[in-house]
Design a protein around this motif. Structure first.
Motif, PDB file in Angstrom:
ATOM      1  N   VAL A  94       0.927  -1.328  -0.033  1.00  0.00           N
ATOM      2  CA  VAL A  94       0.007   0.103   0.229  1.00  0.00           C
ATOM      3  C   VAL A  94       0.832   1.158   0.066  1.00  0.00           C
ATOM      4  CG1 VAL A  94      -1.801   1.467   1.660  1.00  0.00           C
ATOM      5  CG2 VAL A  94      -1.660  -1.308   1.174  1.00  0.00           C
ATOM      6  N   GLY A  95       0.711   2.011  -0.741  1.00  0.00           N
ATOM      7  CA  GLY A  95       1.503   3.277  -0.904  1.00  0.00           C
ATOM      8  C   GLY A  95       1.201   4.254  -2.049  1.00  0.00           C
ATOM      9  N   SER A  96       1.941   5.025  -2.546  1.00  0.00           N
ATOM     10  CA  SER A  96       1.990   6.015  -3.816  1.00  0.00           C
ATOM     11  C   SER A  96       2.909   5.456  -4.725  1.00  0.00           C
ATOM     12  CB  SER A  96       2.413   7.418  -3.318  1.00  0.00           C
ATOM     13  OG  SER A  96       1.575   7.760  -2.198  1.00  0.00           O
ATOM     14  N   TYR A  97       2.491   5.412  -6.077  1.00  0.00           N
ATOM     15  CA  TYR A  97       3.066   5.035  -7.173  1.00  0.00           C
ATOM     16  C   TYR A  97       2.871   5.820  -8.318  1.00  0.00           C
ATOM     17  CZ  TYR A  97       3.553   0.939  -4.188  1.00  0.00           C
ATOM     18  OH  TYR A  97       4.073  -0.049  -3.407  1.00  0.00           O
ATOM     19  N   ALA A  98       3.634   5.554  -9.462  1.00  0.00           N
ATOM     20  CA  ALA A  98       3.123   6.168 -10.863  1.00  0.00           C
ATOM     21  C   ALA A  98       3.636   5.182 -11.757  1.00  0.00           C
ATOM     22  CB  ALA A  98       4.165   7.418 -11.001  1.00  0.00           C
ATOM     23  N   VAL A  99       2.708   5.158 -12.834  1.00  0.00           N
ATOM     24  CA  VAL A  99       2.993   3.964 -13.910  1.00  0.00           C
ATOM     25  C   VAL A  99       3.123   4.765 -15.235  1.00  0.00           C
ATOM     26  CG1 VAL A  99       1.594   2.106 -15.111  1.00  0.00           C
ATOM     27  CG2 VAL A  99       1.428   2.365 -12.601  1.00  0.00           C
ATOM     28  N   ALA A 100       3.930   4.181 -16.135  1.00  0.00           N
ATOM     29  CA  ALA A 100       4.188   4.393 -17.317  1.00  0.00           C
ATOM     30  C   ALA A 100       3.865   3.007 -18.344  1.00  0.00           C
ATOM     31  CB  ALA A 100       5.544   4.947 -17.844  1.00  0.00           C
ATOM     32  N   THR A 101       3.236   3.453 -19.608  1.00  0.00           N
ATOM     33  CA  THR A 101       3.095   2.363 -20.178  1.00  0.00           C
ATOM     34  C   THR A 101       3.665   2.419 -21.961  1.00  0.00           C
ATOM     35  OG1 THR A 101       0.832   2.924 -21.119  1.00  0.00           O
ATOM     36  CG2 THR A 101       0.941   1.674 -19.025  1.00  0.00           C
ATOM     37  N   TYR A 102       3.820   1.596 -22.622  1.00  0.00           N
ATOM     38  CA  TYR A 102       4.175   2.091 -24.110  1.00  0.00           C
ATOM     39  C   TYR A 102       3.723   0.624 -24.971  1.00  0.00           C
ATOM     40  CZ  TYR A 102       8.760  -0.256 -24.433  1.00  0.00           C
ATOM     41  OH  TYR A 102       9.664  -1.121 -24.437  1.00  0.00           O
ATOM     42  N   HIS A 103       3.356   1.024 -25.965  1.00  0.00           N
ATOM     43  CA  HIS A 103       2.881   0.015 -26.742  1.00  0.00           C
ATOM     44  C   HIS A 103       4.231  -0.430 -27.943  1.00  0.00           C
ATOM     45  CE1 HIS A 103       0.124  -1.374 -30.530  1.00  0.00           C
ATOM     46  NE2 HIS A 103       0.630  -2.426 -29.915  1.00  0.00           N
ATOM     47  N   ASP A 104       4.692  -1.503 -27.404  1.00  0.00           N
ATOM     48  CA  ASP A 104       6.133  -1.848 -27.984  1.00  0.00           C
ATOM     49  C   ASP A 104       5.553  -2.833 -29.273  1.00  0.00           C
ATOM     50  OD1 ASP A 104       8.563  -2.644 -28.683  1.00  0.00           O
ATOM     51  OD2 ASP A 104       8.850  -3.889 -26.871  1.00  0.00           O
ATOM     52  N   GLU A 105       4.978  -2.205 -30.334  1.00  0.00           N
ATOM     53  CA  GLU A 105       4.516  -2.667 -31.581  1.00  0.00           C
ATOM     54  C   GLU A 105       5.426  -3.593 -32.097  1.00  0.00           C
ATOM     55  OE1 GLU A 105       1.646  -0.301 -34.202  1.00  0.00           O
ATOM     56  OE2 GLU A 105       2.887   1.363 -32.941  1.00  0.00           O
ATOM     57  N   ALA A 140       1.787  12.239 -12.171  1.00  0.00           N
ATOM     58  CA  ALA A 140       1.349  10.834 -12.308  1.00  0.00           C
ATOM     59  C   ALA A 140       1.257  10.011 -11.225  1.00  0.00           C
ATOM     60  CB  ALA A 140       2.561  10.382 -13.272  1.00  0.00           C
ATOM     61  N   ARG A 141       1.600  10.705  -9.820  1.00  0.00           N
ATOM     62  CA  ARG A 141       1.240   9.852  -8.704  1.00  0.00           C
ATOM     63  C   ARG A 141      -0.145   9.613  -8.273  1.00  0.00           C
ATOM     64  NH1 ARG A 141       3.406  13.581  -4.976  1.00  0.00           N
ATOM     65  NH2 ARG A 141       5.461  12.844  -5.475  1.00  0.00           N
ATOM     66  N   PHE A 142      -0.258   8.455  -7.827  1.00  0.00           N
ATOM     67  CA  PHE A 142      -1.741   8.120  -7.263  1.00  0.00           C
ATOM     68  C   PHE A 142      -1.529   7.260  -5.888  1.00  0.00           C
ATOM     69  CE2 PHE A 142      -0.305   4.641 -10.093  1.00  0.00           C
ATOM     70  CZ  PHE A 142      -0.541   3.320  -9.519  1.00  0.00           C
ATOM     71  N   GLU A 143      -2.405   7.071  -5.269  1.00  0.00           N
ATOM     72  CA  GLU A 143      -2.424   6.238  -4.118  1.00  0.00           C
ATOM     73  C   GLU A 143      -2.938   4.854  -4.333  1.00  0.00           C
ATOM     74  OE1 GLU A 143      -1.218   6.989  -0.990  1.00  0.00           O
ATOM     75  OE2 GLU A 143      -0.479   8.754  -2.021  1.00  0.00           O
ATOM     76  N   LEU A 144      -2.521   3.973  -3.869  1.00  0.00           N
ATOM     77  CA  LEU A 144      -2.800   2.386  -3.792  1.00  0.00           C
ATOM     78  C   LEU A 144      -3.185   2.133  -2.495  1.00  0.00           C
ATOM     79  CD1 LEU A 144      -3.217  -0.340  -5.184  1.00  0.00           C
ATOM     80  CD2 LEU A 144      -0.751  -0.880  -4.615  1.00  0.00           C
ATOM     81  N   PRO A 145      -4.617   1.860  -2.179  1.00  0.00           N
ATOM     82  CA  PRO A 145      -5.137   1.672  -0.850  1.00  0.00           C
ATOM     83  C   PRO A 145      -5.167   0.221  -0.687  1.00  0.00           C
ATOM     84  CG  PRO A 145      -7.015   2.150  -2.492  1.00  0.00           C
ATOM     85  CD  PRO A 145      -5.805   2.262  -3.154  1.00  0.00           C
ATOM     86  N   ALA A 146      -5.640  -0.204   0.641  1.00  0.00           N
ATOM     87  CA  ALA A 146      -5.464  -1.685   1.043  1.00  0.00           C
ATOM     88  C   ALA A 146      -6.601  -2.401   0.181  1.00  0.00           C
ATOM     89  CB  ALA A 146      -5.579  -1.747   2.471  1.00  0.00           C
ATOM     90  N   SER A 147      -7.638  -1.825  -0.144  1.00  0.00           N
ATOM     91  CA  SER A 147      -8.565  -2.321  -0.942  1.00  0.00           C
ATOM     92  C   SER A 147      -8.146  -2.574  -2.384  1.00  0.00           C
ATOM     93  CB  SER A 147      -9.723  -1.634  -1.016  1.00  0.00           C
ATOM     94  OG  SER A 147      -9.512  -0.175  -1.606  1.00  0.00           O
TER      95      SER A 147
END
Length: 159
Positions: A94-105, A140-147
């Motif tokens: 549980v905590g704070s994170y950021a995610v990046a994605t890319y479409h590696d075609e 980009a930061r968001f919280e990941l709660p216990a749920s």
């Protein structure tokens, strides 16, 4: 309450499940292991323009010096692209994170770009803006709660 006792409810639920893309409801194994103090983060990359290659999902810790830096990732999953939605999941504290994605075609495990253009689709948590360069960790930061949490990341293409 049983669906057998309410045929209309069963019909509506069945129709809703049938309308969802298969990948969105598929039970993919998650990166990491569940445990005390951990929560499930599901990430859905949206607006993928084709089913070529794979999508890379990269999770970064709440540390500005590691966000988008070489070797700064906390975890990464690469999965076969399914158009228009591809999912990945992680078990994280549980905590704070950021995610990046890319479409590696072309599935070369490289985010293909030149000095003047980006050749593959990409996205960030919170749809963090990239108008004047890379987004900040704060955007980009968001919280990941216990749920647990499910986030959707829109894939952008610059071709």
């Amino acid at each position: 309450m049983s669906f057998n006792a309410h045929p209309l409810l069963a019909t509506v639920a069945g129709a809703l499940l049938a309308a969802l893309p298969t990948q969105a409801i598929a039970a993919e194994p998650c990166e990491g292991t569940p445990g005390t103090g951990k929560a499930k983060l599901e990430i859905i990359a949206t607006d993928l323009k084709n089913a070529e290659g794979e999508v890379a999902f990269t999770v970064y810790p709440d540390d500005r010096s590691r966000f988008l830096a070489g070797g700064g990732k906390l975890a990464r999953v690469r999965t076969k692209t399914i158009e228009p939605l591809t999912t990945a999941c992680f078990w994280l504290p549980v905590g704070s994170y950021a995610v990046a994605t890319y479409h590696d075609e072309n599935a070369d495990h490289d985010f293909n770009r030149t000095l003047f253009s980006i050749k593959e689709g990409f996205g960030f948590s919170n749809d963090a803006p990239t108008t004047l360069g890379l987004p900040s960790l704060k955007s980009a930061r968001f919280e990941l709660p216990a749920s647990g949490k499910t986030i959707m990341i829109k894939t952008r293409y610059q071709r």
